[in-house]
Motif scaffolding. Structure first.
Motif, PDB file in Angstrom:
ATOM      1  N   ARG A 214       0.871  -1.185   0.000  1.00 52.69           N
ATOM      2  CA  ARG A 214       0.000   0.000   0.000  1.00 52.69           C
ATOM      3  C   ARG A 214       0.902   1.227   0.000  1.00 52.69           C
ATOM      4  N   LEU A 215       0.463   2.255  -0.714  1.00 54.91           N
ATOM      5  CA  LEU A 215       1.310   3.436  -0.895  1.00 54.91           C
ATOM      6  C   LEU A 215       0.765   4.628  -0.111  1.00 54.91           C
ATOM      7  N   PHE A 216       1.698   5.379   0.454  1.00 51.90           N
ATOM      8  CA  PHE A 216       1.335   6.604   1.166  1.00 51.90           C
ATOM      9  C   PHE A 216       2.325   7.703   0.803  1.00 51.90           C
ATOM     10  N   HIS A 217       1.825   8.925   0.736  1.00 47.73           N
ATOM     11  CA  HIS A 217       2.707  10.091   0.582  1.00 47.73           C
ATOM     12  C   HIS A 217       2.877  10.665   1.988  1.00 47.73           C
ATOM     13  N   SER A 218       4.099  10.608   2.494  1.00 50.88           N
ATOM     14  CA  SER A 218       4.331  11.050   3.885  1.00 50.88           C
ATOM     15  C   SER A 218       4.623  12.543   3.970  1.00 50.88           C
ATOM     16  N   GLY A 219       4.574  13.247   2.837  1.00 55.98           N
ATOM     17  CA  GLY A 219       4.917  14.678   2.797  1.00 55.98           C
ATOM     18  C   GLY A 219       6.202  14.872   2.014  1.00 55.98           C
ATOM     19  N   SER A 220       6.315  16.024   1.385  1.00 53.32           N
ATOM     20  CA  SER A 220       7.494  16.254   0.528  1.00 53.32           C
ATOM     21  C   SER A 220       8.721  16.589   1.366  1.00 53.32           C
ATOM     22  N   PRO A 221       9.834  15.929   1.065  1.00 59.11           N
ATOM     23  CA  PRO A 221      11.073  16.275   1.778  1.00 59.11           C
ATOM     24  C   PRO A 221      11.626  17.616   1.299  1.00 59.11           C
ATOM     25  N   ALA A 222      12.411  18.255   2.148  1.00 64.12           N
ATOM     26  CA  ALA A 222      13.039  19.519   1.747  1.00 64.12           C
ATOM     27  C   ALA A 222      14.176  19.253   0.749  1.00 64.12           C
ATOM     28  N   GLU A 223      14.799  18.082   0.856  1.00 66.27           N
ATOM     29  CA  GLU A 223      15.969  17.797   0.021  1.00 66.27           C
ATOM     30  C   GLU A 223      15.546  17.176  -1.308  1.00 66.27           C
ATOM     31  N   SER A 224      16.306  17.471  -2.349  1.00 71.28           N
ATOM     32  CA  SER A 224      16.075  16.830  -3.645  1.00 71.28           C
ATOM     33  C   SER A 224      16.742  15.452  -3.652  1.00 71.28           C
ATOM     34  N   THR A 225      16.396  14.654  -4.667  1.00 69.20           N
ATOM     35  CA  THR A 225      17.059  13.352  -4.821  1.00 69.20           C
ATOM     36  C   THR A 225      18.576  13.538  -4.939  1.00 69.20           C
ATOM     37  N   GLY A 226      18.988  14.522  -5.735  1.00 67.67           N
ATOM     38  CA  GLY A 226      20.430  14.763  -5.922  1.00 67.67           C
ATOM     39  C   GLY A 226      21.111  15.060  -4.589  1.00 67.67           C
ATOM     40  N   GLU A 227      20.445  15.836  -3.745  1.00 66.86           N
ATOM     41  CA  GLU A 227      21.040  16.166  -2.437  1.00 66.86           C
ATOM     42  C   GLU A 227      21.133  14.926  -1.549  1.00 66.86           C
ATOM     43  N   MET A 228      20.106  14.068  -1.593  1.00 63.63           N
ATOM     44  CA  MET A 228      20.153  12.858  -0.758  1.00 63.63           C
ATOM     45  C   MET A 228      21.218  11.890  -1.264  1.00 63.63           C
ATOM     46  N   VAL A 229      21.351  11.788  -2.585  1.00 68.11           N
ATOM     47  CA  VAL A 229      22.390  10.905  -3.142  1.00 68.11           C
ATOM     48  C   VAL A 229      23.775  11.450  -2.750  1.00 68.11           C
TER      49      VAL A 229
END
Ligand code: PMV
Length: 357
Positions: A214-229
């Motif tokens: 089951r899928l949930f959107h927990s809220g948008s993170p402040a960081e982009s994918t590039g920043e997390m990588v």
């Protein structure tokens, strides 16, 4: 008008393997049936201007050919400085709404005699942005495919993948390519980054079992994918044993998760998802509020993991997958504050040509 085309592209979720996929570990990914529609019309006479209309993100503006070319040159230089000459730490992703779409349009139109035509690109999307649902990959794939079709060319799927990956890197830095493959080909894919590109294998038999998630959107993170990588890359430099241990656990979960889906062993998924989440937490990519919410799900006998790059601050960590051995539990489950159930089908069809309006 001299040419028009419309395509639709699904979103995606990474069932297992995010972050480790960047370093050559396998990932199990599937397409989500909330779609982005990209319509491209090429009108003549024109001068190569790009008219962009993206109602979902408030980007409605025109780019003169020299402005679009300046954006592309600047972005190419930013990327090259970060990754061709550096370790990626100086990378800055695109940040203006619509900029990625302009880059995709411009890149796609090179060699399509677009200079004497104006190109109108309209993007309508049901895919949440910046939260692990595959929105930028869908945009890169959709604009690439629709531009070529509008100019009378049908680009082979492998060429779309290659072109879309070159576009997506302006958003994600050095993407593994799993997002692009998932939205382009659809279904369920087992992917692995190799020196010459991303190898993929269809895992069609798993498609019938995806209802366990089951899928949930927990809220948008402040960081982009590039920043997390980039954050994971820094952690790997500082503490290689911790990060390599987490990657090994993520790969083991991906392999066991694929086997559980193929054999229909839904109960086994709980322990596998817990191990995958624990490894992602060891990478420090899961917002503390989301970690707490996942502990509560575990206390009720279920399991949950983030899907995608995750995030440390902001409203949440984006997409979260939840499993539980008791199907009735899902009906009773009251999502944590800020989480929104995302009732969308998994295993969706990939890129699809639509009728241009
Ligand atoms: O685009 P997202 O948030 O689903 O993250 C992509 C998955 C990563 O493994 C974190 C990055 C990559 O390129 O594979």
């Amino acid at each position: 008008m001299i040419g028009a085309a419309a395509v639709s592209v699904p979103g995606k979720t990474i069932l297992f393997g995010e972050h480790a996929a960047v370093y050559g570990h396998p990932a199990l990914v599937t397409a989500l049936d909330h779609r982005m529609t990209v319509t491209v019309t090429a009108s003549s006479p024109g001068n190569g201007a790009i008219h962009l209309d993206m109602p979902g993100c408030g980007a409605a503006r025109s780019f003169a050919p020299d402005e679009a070319a300046r954006i592309a040159a600047y972005r190419t230089a930013v990327w090259a400085r970060a990754f061709a000459d550096g370790d990626g730490s100086s990378f800055r992703p695109v940040d203006i709404p619509g900029e990625l779409a302009v880059l995709a349009t411009l890149t796609s139109c090179v060699g399509l005699s677009a200079a004497r035509r104006d190109v109108h690109v309209r993007v309508e999307s049901a895919i949440p942005t910046g939260s692990g649902f595959g929105s930028s990959a869908a945009l890169a794939v959709g604009v690439t495919a629709a531009c070529h079709l509008a100019f009378g060319r049908s680009l082979p799927v492998d060429d779309i993948a290659e072109a879309a990956l070159r576009i997506e890197r302006h958003q994600h830095g050095s993407p593994s390519g799993v997002d692009v493959q998932a939205v382009l080909r659809g279904g369920v894919l087992w992917c692995r980054r190799e020196p010459l590109g991303l190898a993929h294998e269809e895992v069609g038999a798993a498609a019938g079992r995806l209802g366990a998630f089951r899928l949930f959107h927990s809220g948008s993170p402040a960081e982009s994918t590039g920043e997390m990588v980039a954050a994971v890359r820094r952690l790997r430099d500082e503490d290689p044993a911790r990060v390599e241990g987490a990657f090994a656990a993520i790969e083991a979960a991906a392999r066991e998760g694929r086997a559980a889906l193929l054999s229909g062993d839904d109960a086994a998924l709980v322990a596998i998802v817990r191990r995958a989440e624990a490894a992602l937490e060891a990478l420090d990519v899961v917002h503390s509020d989301v970690r707490a919410a996942i502990r509560a799900i575990e206390a009720e006998g279920g399991a949950a993991k983030i899907s995608g790059a995750g995030g440390r601050s902001g409203a949440g960590a984006g997409l979260v997958l939840v499993v539980h051995p008791d199907p009735g539990w899902h009906r009773r489950f009251a999502p944590p504050a800020g989480w929104i159930a995302h009732g969308v089908g998994l295993g969706a069809q990939g890129l699809r040509e639509e009728i241009a309006a």
